[in-house]
Design an enzyme around this catalytic site. Structure first.
Site, PDB file in Angstrom:
ATOM      1  N   HIS A 362       0.712  -1.607   0.064  1.00 20.63           N
ATOM      2  CA  HIS A 362       0.148   0.179   0.307  1.00 20.63           C
ATOM      3  C   HIS A 362       1.222   1.518  -0.031  1.00 20.63           C
ATOM      4  O   HIS A 362      -0.042   2.355  -0.361  1.00 20.63           O
ATOM      5  CB  HIS A 362      -0.906   0.331   1.036  1.00 20.63           C
ATOM      6  N   GLU A 603     -12.221  -8.809  -5.768  1.00 19.28           N
ATOM      7  CA  GLU A 603     -10.642  -9.468  -5.552  1.00 19.28           C
ATOM      8  C   GLU A 603     -10.351 -10.608  -5.417  1.00 19.28           C
ATOM      9  O   GLU A 603      -9.093 -10.590  -5.075  1.00 19.28           O
ATOM     10  CB  GLU A 603     -10.477  -8.464  -4.393  1.00 19.28           C
ATOM     11  N   ASP A 627      -5.217  -6.942  -5.347  1.00 21.92           N
ATOM     12  CA  ASP A 627      -6.053  -8.034  -5.722  1.00 21.92           C
ATOM     13  C   ASP A 627      -6.278  -9.824  -5.547  1.00 21.92           C
ATOM     14  O   ASP A 627      -5.673 -10.641  -5.354  1.00 21.92           O
ATOM     15  CB  ASP A 627      -6.799  -7.908  -3.738  1.00 21.92           C
ATOM     16  N   CYS A 674     -10.744  -0.765 -10.525  1.00 21.17           N
ATOM     17  CA  CYS A 674      -9.725   0.048  -9.303  1.00 21.17           C
ATOM     18  C   CYS A 674      -8.154   0.048  -9.314  1.00 21.17           C
ATOM     19  O   CYS A 674      -8.146   0.295  -8.053  1.00 21.17           O
ATOM     20  CB  CYS A 674     -10.774   0.855  -8.377  1.00 21.17           C
TER      21      CYS A 674
HETATM   22  C1  PEP Z   1      -6.991  -3.837  -5.093  1.00 21.85           C
HETATM   23  O1  PEP Z   1      -6.765  -5.195  -4.600  1.00 21.85           O
HETATM   24  O2  PEP Z   1      -6.844  -3.491  -6.796  1.00 21.85           O
HETATM   25  C2  PEP Z   1      -7.759  -2.383  -5.034  1.00 21.85           C
HETATM   26  C3  PEP Z   1      -7.915  -1.621  -5.732  1.00 21.85           C
HETATM   27  O3  PEP Z   1      -7.987  -2.202  -3.307  1.00 21.85           O
HETATM   28  P1  PEP Z   1      -6.187  -2.157  -2.517  1.00 21.85           P
HETATM   29  O4  PEP Z   1      -5.181  -2.084  -3.648  1.00 21.85           O
HETATM   30  O5  PEP Z   1      -6.697  -1.313  -1.905  1.00 21.85           O
HETATM   31  O6  PEP Z   1      -6.511  -3.760  -1.846  1.00 21.85           O
HETATM   32 MG    MG Z   2      -7.926  -4.575  -2.506  1.00 23.58          MG
END
Ligand code: PEP
Ligand code: MG
Length: 755
Positions: A362, A603, A627, A674
């Protein structure tokens, strides 16, 4: 045996550089195996020759003199075959070859094991004996285990040694360390090492001019800790019997101990800063106590560590107040955190390096959003010695260059200038629509988390927010924010973008995002209590968040709610029921507004296979490809060791993405994405062709994706997709996509290594 291995690794780890590390290895391995000779040969990265680097038993004068060509002699054979060679009578082997002056004529038995790090042979570890005998299985296994364990340590020591050699800026001793691409871009700047608060083991070494100031700081910190401990002892005074009370005296005595204090002071007088001096002395004493046989004395290590940590905390507190950052600072840390990014003024921050973590951690996502070039997983970087060093970061290819020579620096400077020119060029697209040459409109949305993202996103022409990571404001606090605090934060987001839609994801903690005030300790956090699983188990947290979102939406109506980590329909239905209940309550309290659209993040693989069932129940789906990739490929997105296997363009991932798009089309529901793939021009082309309705990405990527999509036709992208769907290998997919970009004059989005 394990104990012997552990001790050797520990000692090698503490070595100052490669020669010292190798000397320890040959001495300790010879001793542990009871052989007459132990030597190490290291592969020269330029010539490929195996150079005689350390020995116990052979002629030490030949160190750095004798060497073998690749494949030459038994040592060359070990390196070439990448497996051990165990011979009773070395001379009778066809590959045998004497190296003159080594003095190995008398040794008949030979056992060599390759030293392999990240799939590359670094060298060969050899033991020899006069007696003609085959080493038995357990000896062979020991040497193989030893060399496997030492490979990483040797690689690390090699870089440490190179860094240790003082080089004038721009001269000699240039070193390249491989990591993982974290955030695109190039940075040329000065290293600023940040260590986690009060961790004695990660304090960087630093020379200072103002020795008096450091001495004063050390004494003040000592006094503060003394006062704290005394206060605890006084508070407990009446409840403790005299015997227990005496323990506090012993404890305080450690600080007063003239040896520990005096050692720190003398290092400071030699020019080491107070934190570095304290850490060095404390670690020596901790190790000393840990090695003691008696368990009572071993326990003292814990006390010494605790006290040292307390003193360090005070020192860091006072240093924080004074800290000044050079222009073009490159933050270097063992493990970067979101909060460490917040400590430095943005205009001084040029780049980031984290020893741990991977491109999809992250903190890397945050860095991409901020547009800060980043290298993650630089595991061989001796980060504690990097303070004030000149560095280059190549965030496209995941490399760090230490002490870069002038010519290399020049080439990177040119690449950096080109990047800047491209950015200026892209700025002109800000108010242009994202439309292909054949008239297909592709909405580009952004992912946000920090308030700073809002301005950047609007500047880049974002048409909506596809993912607002609500956990970010939770991560930056020391307790759960109240419903009203949340309402205000959400209101700011919704207002800033209105009337554009804002998709708020409910709290997604767990995995690598743990709240300091709500720790989750698990063996397998990515398969554990994460995302919706946590919030459904804690409806009070979930309901407060939903109510805050609904209240923030009052009079605006641009809220969308999205649920993370859904892996079955029951979770979705349960969450939807809670959202509807909150909505009814809000209406009863006199607020107005329709129930916002509710979406599901895809995910986990289960959600891909159940995409139609989920789409039927929800208002929209949005793929979290970060994910989804980790779960489909079983590759931890945060683990540098397996980062080479994390491929968002793996044929299986592409297939899953296409399936989700098709499921939504059949159910007549919109589908977005996303994950980071949406912000990659190559990925964006494929996703558009698959029929994704929304691409949501970090704001830095948006202009690049817009440029790429405006340069091509939808029909060309569809033809490309048809071809790519038939490919069976990630490398082929990538090559095909690169060719497509080149054919369309978009080669500026392909970044080959500069040096
Ligand atoms: C993802 O898993 O692609 C996502 C957008 O969520 P995060 O990266 O916050 O886990
Ligand atoms: Mg995610």
């Amino acid at each position: 045996m394990i104990e012997v291995l552990r001790k050797i690794v520990q000692q090698v780890n503490a070595a100052e550089g490669l020669p010292e590390a190798l000397d320890i290895i040959v001495e300790r391995v010879r001793e542990a195996m009871g052989t007459e000779v132990c030597s190490v040969y290291m592969r020269d990265p330029d010539s490929g020759r195996l150079v005689f680097k350390a020995t116990k038993g052979l002629n030490p004068l030949q160190i750095d003199v004798a060497s073998l060509a690749p494949g030459e002699g038994l040592v060359g054979l070990v390196a070439e075959r990448e497996e051990p060679v165990n011979l009773e009578d070395a001379e009778s082997h066809p590959s045998f070859q004497y190296l003159v002056d080594l003095g190995e004529e008398q040794y008949h038995s030979f056992l060599g094991a390759p030293i392999i790090h990240q799939r590359k042979v670094l060298g060969v570890l050899v033991v020899q004996q006069v007696e003609k005998r085959r080493f038995d299985e357990s000896e062979e296994a020991f040497l193989v285990t030893m060399s496997a364990q030492l490979a990483g340590v040797i690689a690390h020591a090699r870089v440490t040694g190179e860094v240790g050699r003082e080089a004038l800026p721009g001269e000699g001793a240039s070193t390249k360390v491989k990591g993982i691409a974290g955030a695109p871009g190039i940075a040329i700047g000065t290293a600023v090492v940040v260590s986690p608060s009060a961790d004695l083991f990660t304090v960087p070494k630093r020379q200072v001019e103002d020795r008096r100031g450091e001495l004063r700081a050390f004494r003040e910190a000592l006094n503060c800790v003394r006062a704290d401990i005394q206060a605890v002892a006084d508070n407990l005074g009446s409840e403790l019997n005299p015997e227990d009370h005496a323990l506090f005296d012993v404890y305080l005595g450690i600080l007063d101990d003239s040896t520990i204090g005096a050692e720190v002071v003398s290092l400071i007088r030699e020019g080491q800063w107070a934190q570095g001096a304290l850490s060095q002395v404390m670690i020596e004493h901790i190790r000393h106590f840990e090695r003691m046989e008696h368990s009572y004395l071993q326990e003292r290590a814990v006390d010494v560590k605790d006290l040292g940590t307390r003193v360090l905390a005070y020192l860091q507190e006072s240093a924080m107040e004074e800290r000044s950052y050079p222009a073009n600072s490159i933050l270097v840390a063992e493990e970067l955190t979101a909060s460490s990014l917040g400590e430095i003024p943005r205009h001084k921050l040029a780049g980031l390096i984290s020893v741990r973590g991977s491109g999809n951690s992250h903190v890397a996502i945050l860095a991409r959003a901020m547009g800060v070039p980043t290298v993650m997983g630089a595991v061989d970087l001796p980060y504690t010695r990097m303070q004030d060093r000149e560095l280059i970061i190549d965030g496209y290819n995941g490399t760090v260059h230490l002490n870069p020579p002038a010519e290399l620096k020049q080439r990177f400077q040119e690449a950096l200038d080109q990047d800047r020119a491209l950015l200026r060029d892209l700025e002109t697209l800000r108010d242009e629509p994202c439309e292909t040459l054949d008239g297909n409109r592709m909405p580009l949305w952004v992912n946000t988390g920090l308030m700073a993202d809002v301005t950047r996103s609007l500047e880049q022409g974002a048409e909506g927010v596809g993912l607002y990571r609500t956990e970010v404001p939770f991560l930056l606090r020391d307790r759960f924010p109240s419903e009203e605090e949340q309402r205000q934060i959400y209101r700011d987001q919704l207002e800033a973008f209105a009337p554009r839609p804002v998709t708020m994801r409910t709290l997604d903690i767990g995995g690598d995002k743990s709240l300091p005030y709500f720790p989750i300790q698990e063996d397998n956090p990515f398969l554990g209590w994460r995302g919706i699983r946590v919030t459904l188990d804690h409806p009070e947290i979930f309901l407060a968040q939903i109510r805050a979102m609904l209240k923030a939406n009052e009079g605006l109506g641009n809220l969308r709610i999205m649920l993370p980590m859904i892996c079955n329909t029951a979770e979705l239905e349960e969450a939807m029921a809670l959202i509807r209940r909150s909505h009814r309550e809000i209406l009863q309290e006199g607020l107005t507004g329709a129930l916002p659209p509710i979406g599901v993040m895809v995910e986990v693989p289960a959600a891909v296979f159940q995409a139609r069932a989920l789409a039927r129940r929800a208002d929209f789906l949005s793929v979290g490809s970060n994910d989804l990739t980790q779960y489909l490929l079983a590759v931890d997105r945060n683990n540098a060791r397996v980062a080479d296997l994390y491929h968002a363009l793996h044929p299986a991932v592409i297939q899953a993405l296409a399936n989700v798009a098709e499921a939504c089309r059949l159910e007549g529901k919109p589908v977005g994405i996303c994950g980071e793939l949406a912000g990659d021009p190559e990925g964006a082309v494929l996703l558009m062709a698959m029929g994704y309705d929304i691409l949501s990405m970090n704001s830095t990527s948006l202009p690049r994706v817009k440029k790429a999509l405006r340069t091509i036709k939808l029909t060309d992208a569809q033809d490309l997709l048809a071809e790519v769907m038939l490919l069976e290998d990630t490398g082929e997919v990538r090559a095909r996509l690169r060719l497509f970009l080149t054919e369309h004059g978009l080669e500026q989005f392909i970044h080959n290594p500069v040096g």
